[in-house]
Design a protein around this motif. Structure first.
Motif, PDB file in Angstrom:
ATOM      1  N   ILE A   1      20.351  25.492   0.783  1.00 16.52           N
ATOM      2  CA  ILE A   1      20.911  26.223  -0.297  1.00 16.52           C
ATOM      3  C   ILE A   1      21.169  24.867  -1.158  1.00 16.52           C
ATOM      4  CG2 ILE A   1      22.658  27.476  -1.643  1.00 16.52           C
ATOM      5  CD1 ILE A   1      22.735  29.126   0.797  1.00 16.52           C
ATOM      6  N   ASP A   2      20.457  24.864  -2.361  1.00 20.57           N
ATOM      7  CA  ASP A   2      20.747  23.831  -3.458  1.00 20.57           C
ATOM      8  C   ASP A   2      21.733  24.424  -4.148  1.00 20.57           C
ATOM      9  OD1 ASP A   2      20.810  22.026  -5.623  1.00 20.57           O
ATOM     10  OD2 ASP A   2      18.445  22.229  -5.868  1.00 20.57           O
ATOM     11  N   VAL A   3      22.968  23.842  -4.132  1.00 17.01           N
ATOM     12  CA  VAL A   3      23.907  24.502  -4.990  1.00 17.01           C
ATOM     13  C   VAL A   3      24.217  24.144  -6.555  1.00 17.01           C
ATOM     14  CG1 VAL A   3      25.379  24.744  -2.766  1.00 17.01           C
ATOM     15  CG2 VAL A   3      25.894  22.804  -4.099  1.00 17.01           C
TER      16      VAL A   3
ATOM     17  N   ILE B   1      17.187  32.925  -6.790  1.00 21.35           N
ATOM     18  CA  ILE B   1      18.113  32.176  -7.618  1.00 21.35           C
ATOM     19  C   ILE B   1      19.539  32.929  -8.048  1.00 21.35           C
ATOM     20  CG2 ILE B   1      18.376  31.487 -10.137  1.00 21.35           C
ATOM     21  CD1 ILE B   1      15.385  30.972 -10.032  1.00 21.35           C
ATOM     22  N   GLU B   2      20.451  32.423  -7.895  1.00 24.70           N
ATOM     23  CA  GLU B   2      21.787  32.900  -8.649  1.00 24.70           C
ATOM     24  C   GLU B   2      22.217  32.116  -9.656  1.00 24.70           C
ATOM     25  OE1 GLU B   2      22.802  35.409  -7.252  1.00 24.70           O
ATOM     26  OE2 GLU B   2      22.062  35.751  -5.309  1.00 24.70           O
ATOM     27  N   CYS B   3      22.988  32.592 -10.496  1.00 26.11           N
ATOM     28  CA  CYS B   3      23.265  31.870 -11.730  1.00 26.11           C
ATOM     29  C   CYS B   3      24.825  31.749 -12.015  1.00 26.11           C
ATOM     30  CB  CYS B   3      22.763  32.520 -12.899  1.00 26.11           C
ATOM     31  SG  CYS B   3      23.508  34.090 -13.475  1.00 26.11           S
ATOM     32  N   THR B   4      25.340  30.809 -12.540  1.00 20.13           N
ATOM     33  CA  THR B   4      26.532  30.549 -13.095  1.00 20.13           C
ATOM     34  C   THR B   4      26.745  30.262 -14.693  1.00 20.13           C
ATOM     35  OG1 THR B   4      26.776  28.129 -12.986  1.00 20.13           O
ATOM     36  CG2 THR B   4      26.865  29.414 -10.734  1.00 20.13           C
ATOM     37  N   TRP B   5      27.691  30.793 -15.151  1.00 22.22           N
ATOM     38  CA  TRP B   5      27.957  30.580 -16.735  1.00 22.22           C
ATOM     39  C   TRP B   5      29.078  29.651 -16.683  1.00 22.22           C
ATOM     40  CZ3 TRP B   5      27.927  36.392 -18.847  1.00 22.22           C
ATOM     41  CH2 TRP B   5      26.843  36.769 -18.632  1.00 22.22           C
ATOM     42  N   GLY B   6      28.795  28.779 -17.979  1.00 19.32           N
ATOM     43  CA  GLY B   6      30.028  27.563 -18.125  1.00 19.32           C
ATOM     44  C   GLY B   6      29.632  26.949 -19.493  1.00 19.32           C
ATOM     45  N   ILE B   7      30.453  26.043 -19.758  1.00 25.31           N
ATOM     46  CA  ILE B   7      30.188  25.261 -20.899  1.00 25.31           C
ATOM     47  C   ILE B   7      30.875  23.638 -20.342  1.00 25.31           C
ATOM     48  CG2 ILE B   7      30.755  24.505 -23.333  1.00 25.31           C
ATOM     49  CD1 ILE B   7      31.735  27.405 -23.788  1.00 25.31           C
TER      50      ILE B   7
ATOM     51  N   GLY C   1      12.109  24.552   2.329  1.00 26.93           N
ATOM     52  CA  GLY C   1      13.098  25.222   3.352  1.00 26.93           C
ATOM     53  C   GLY C   1      14.316  25.852   2.527  1.00 26.93           C
ATOM     54  N   VAL C   2      14.162  25.528   1.187  1.00 27.67           N
ATOM     55  CA  VAL C   2      15.221  26.233   0.263  1.00 27.67           C
ATOM     56  C   VAL C   2      15.250  27.520   0.093  1.00 27.67           C
ATOM     57  CG1 VAL C   2      16.027  26.128  -2.103  1.00 27.67           C
ATOM     58  CG2 VAL C   2      15.072  23.968  -1.243  1.00 27.67           C
ATOM     59  N   ILE C   3      16.223  28.230   0.454  1.00 29.36           N
ATOM     60  CA  ILE C   3      16.277  29.915   0.471  1.00 29.36           C
ATOM     61  C   ILE C   3      17.164  30.158  -0.611  1.00 29.36           C
ATOM     62  CG2 ILE C   3      15.968  29.946   2.778  1.00 29.36           C
ATOM     63  CD1 ILE C   3      18.920  30.444   3.198  1.00 29.36           C
ATOM     64  N   LYS C   4      17.951  29.365  -1.145  1.00 33.86           N
ATOM     65  CA  LYS C   4      18.768  29.878  -2.638  1.00 33.86           C
ATOM     66  C   LYS C   4      18.806  28.665  -3.424  1.00 33.86           C
ATOM     67  CE  LYS C   4      20.167  34.344  -2.456  1.00 33.86           C
ATOM     68  NZ  LYS C   4      19.950  35.048  -3.612  1.00 33.86           N
ATOM     69  N   LEU C   5      18.740  29.001  -4.807  1.00 26.61           N
ATOM     70  CA  LEU C   5      19.158  27.841  -5.640  1.00 26.61           C
ATOM     71  C   LEU C   5      20.067  28.458  -6.689  1.00 26.61           C
ATOM     72  CD1 LEU C   5      15.987  28.360  -5.501  1.00 26.61           C
ATOM     73  CD2 LEU C   5      16.063  25.964  -6.456  1.00 26.61           C
ATOM     74  N   ILE C   6      21.117  27.594  -6.851  1.00 29.78           N
ATOM     75  CA  ILE C   6      22.330  28.048  -7.751  1.00 29.78           C
ATOM     76  C   ILE C   6      22.070  27.427  -9.263  1.00 29.78           C
ATOM     77  CG2 ILE C   6      24.854  28.407  -8.197  1.00 29.78           C
ATOM     78  CD1 ILE C   6      23.740  29.565  -5.500  1.00 29.78           C
TER      79      ILE C   6
ATOM     80  N   ASP D   1       5.874  27.217  -9.867  1.00 29.16           N
ATOM     81  CA  ASP D   1       5.124  26.012  -8.746  1.00 29.16           C
ATOM     82  C   ASP D   1       6.315  25.271  -8.383  1.00 29.16           C
ATOM     83  OD1 ASP D   1       2.589  26.857  -9.319  1.00 29.16           O
ATOM     84  OD2 ASP D   1       2.426  25.097 -10.770  1.00 29.16           O
ATOM     85  N   VAL D   2       7.196  25.017  -9.074  1.00 28.73           N
ATOM     86  CA  VAL D   2       8.645  24.413  -8.623  1.00 28.73           C
ATOM     87  C   VAL D   2       9.305  25.308  -7.475  1.00 28.73           C
ATOM     88  CG1 VAL D   2      10.815  23.852  -9.470  1.00 28.73           C
ATOM     89  CG2 VAL D   2       8.922  23.073 -10.615  1.00 28.73           C
ATOM     90  N   LEU D   3       9.366  26.513  -7.852  1.00 26.65           N
ATOM     91  CA  LEU D   3      10.016  27.264  -6.604  1.00 26.65           C
ATOM     92  C   LEU D   3       9.430  27.537  -5.380  1.00 26.65           C
ATOM     93  CD1 LEU D   3      11.390  30.209  -9.147  1.00 26.65           C
ATOM     94  CD2 LEU D   3      12.514  28.326  -8.169  1.00 26.65           C
ATOM     95  N   LYS D   4       7.821  27.646  -5.806  1.00 34.30           N
ATOM     96  CA  LYS D   4       7.163  27.373  -4.474  1.00 34.30           C
ATOM     97  C   LYS D   4       7.237  26.305  -3.587  1.00 34.30           C
ATOM     98  CE  LYS D   4       3.465  30.971  -6.213  1.00 34.30           C
ATOM     99  NZ  LYS D   4       2.041  30.546  -6.599  1.00 34.30           N
ATOM    100  N   SER D   5       7.300  24.946  -4.172  1.00 34.10           N
ATOM    101  CA  SER D   5       7.527  23.901  -3.542  1.00 34.10           C
ATOM    102  C   SER D   5       8.763  23.951  -2.825  1.00 34.10           C
ATOM    103  CB  SER D   5       7.449  22.665  -4.481  1.00 34.10           C
ATOM    104  OG  SER D   5       6.142  22.608  -5.167  1.00 34.10           O
TER     105      SER D   5
END
Length: 254
Positions: free
Chosen positions: A4-6, A57-63, A30-35, A21-25
């Motif tokens: 997981i790329d946090v 993909i999961e997302c976060t909101w912030g400034i 072995g990346v199963i989730k990207l934050i 293409d980036v997501l396929k690579s």
């Protein structure tokens, strides 16, 4: 191997032409989730769209402290009213004393309010901190952290800071910066935070690995992070992937 790329920024313009293409690579690596973490309110809807479009993909909101504007302060109310069941953390937020503008006072105002909101809705925070660890620990000691804790991404603090922050349910994420020269301080920190408080990231498209200066960083480079960690910790990449993935699922309630 499942990783997981946090912390990355898939909203960035650098990915607008070839994200598929980036997501396929990344998946092949072995990346199963990207934050993916937004840095300004104008990115929040794109972050959400990405998380709805791609199940990995999961997302976060912030400034982010680099991009603060006084006018953005009213947008923080949206974190309370619009974020439910849409995001997995508040971030990227933080403090940075290595820049002169925006001024520290404004950074602190935004950081404290976003931390308070995260506590109120009990989401973890993703923290950027450079040159401001004493200020960061002071604020956290005063205000506290969400029950779900948080992450300091691309951590470059000291072993003493680690000792102060672990009791606040803070995890420490390391990225491609670890692929550069060996650091005895980093080795000590890794032995403090592994296995319970270590996470892995790429911060794509930023901070590319050693030998790729000036080239866009991508999530598949997270395998280079695991390789460097394995050398430091004298543990297999597979074991580190299992451990950090377990930690990430805990932080983000995946």
């Amino acid at each position: 191997m499942e990783i997981i790329d946090v912390h990355c920024h898939l909203e960035a313009d650098e990915f607008c032409n070839d994200l598929e293409d980036v997501l396929k690579s990344a998946k092949s690596a072995g990346v199963i989730k990207l934050i993916t973490s937004s840095v300004i309110p104008e990115q929040w809807e794109k972050s959400l769209w990405l998380s709805q479009q791609y199940p990995e993909i999961e997302c976060t909101w912030g400034i982010h402290p680099w991009y603060l504007k006084e006018d953005y302060f009213n947008d923080l109310n949206r974190l309370l009213t619009d974020s439910a069941n849409k995001i997995v953390a508040i971030g990227e937020i933080g403090l940075d004393l290595k820049i002169d503008n925006p001024p520290y006072e404004l950074q602190e105002k935004f950081f404290i309010r976003q931390l308070e909101i995260a506590k109120e809705i009990n989401l973890p925070v993703i923290i950027h901190c450079r040159g401001a660890f004493s200020q960061l620990t002071g604020i956290i000691n005063k205000i506290g952290m969400p029950e779900r804790g948080g992450i300091i991404h691309a951590f470059k603090g000291s072993p003493e800071i680690v000792e102060q922050l672990i009791p606040h349910r803070i995890f420490f994420s390391l990225g491609c910066g670890i692929t550069y020269r060996y650091s005895s301080k980093r080795e000590k920190i890794l032995n403090q935070i592994y296995p319970d408080y270590l996470l892995v990231e790429t911060d794509s498209p930023d901070i590319p690995p050693a030998g790729q200066s000036g080239i866009r960083n991508v999530p598949s480079n997270i395998t280079l992070v695991l390789s460097a960690l394995a050398e430091y910790l004298k543990i297999s990449e597979l074991e580190i992937a299992k451990t950090t993935t377990k930690n990430a699922k805990k932080v983000f309630n995946l």
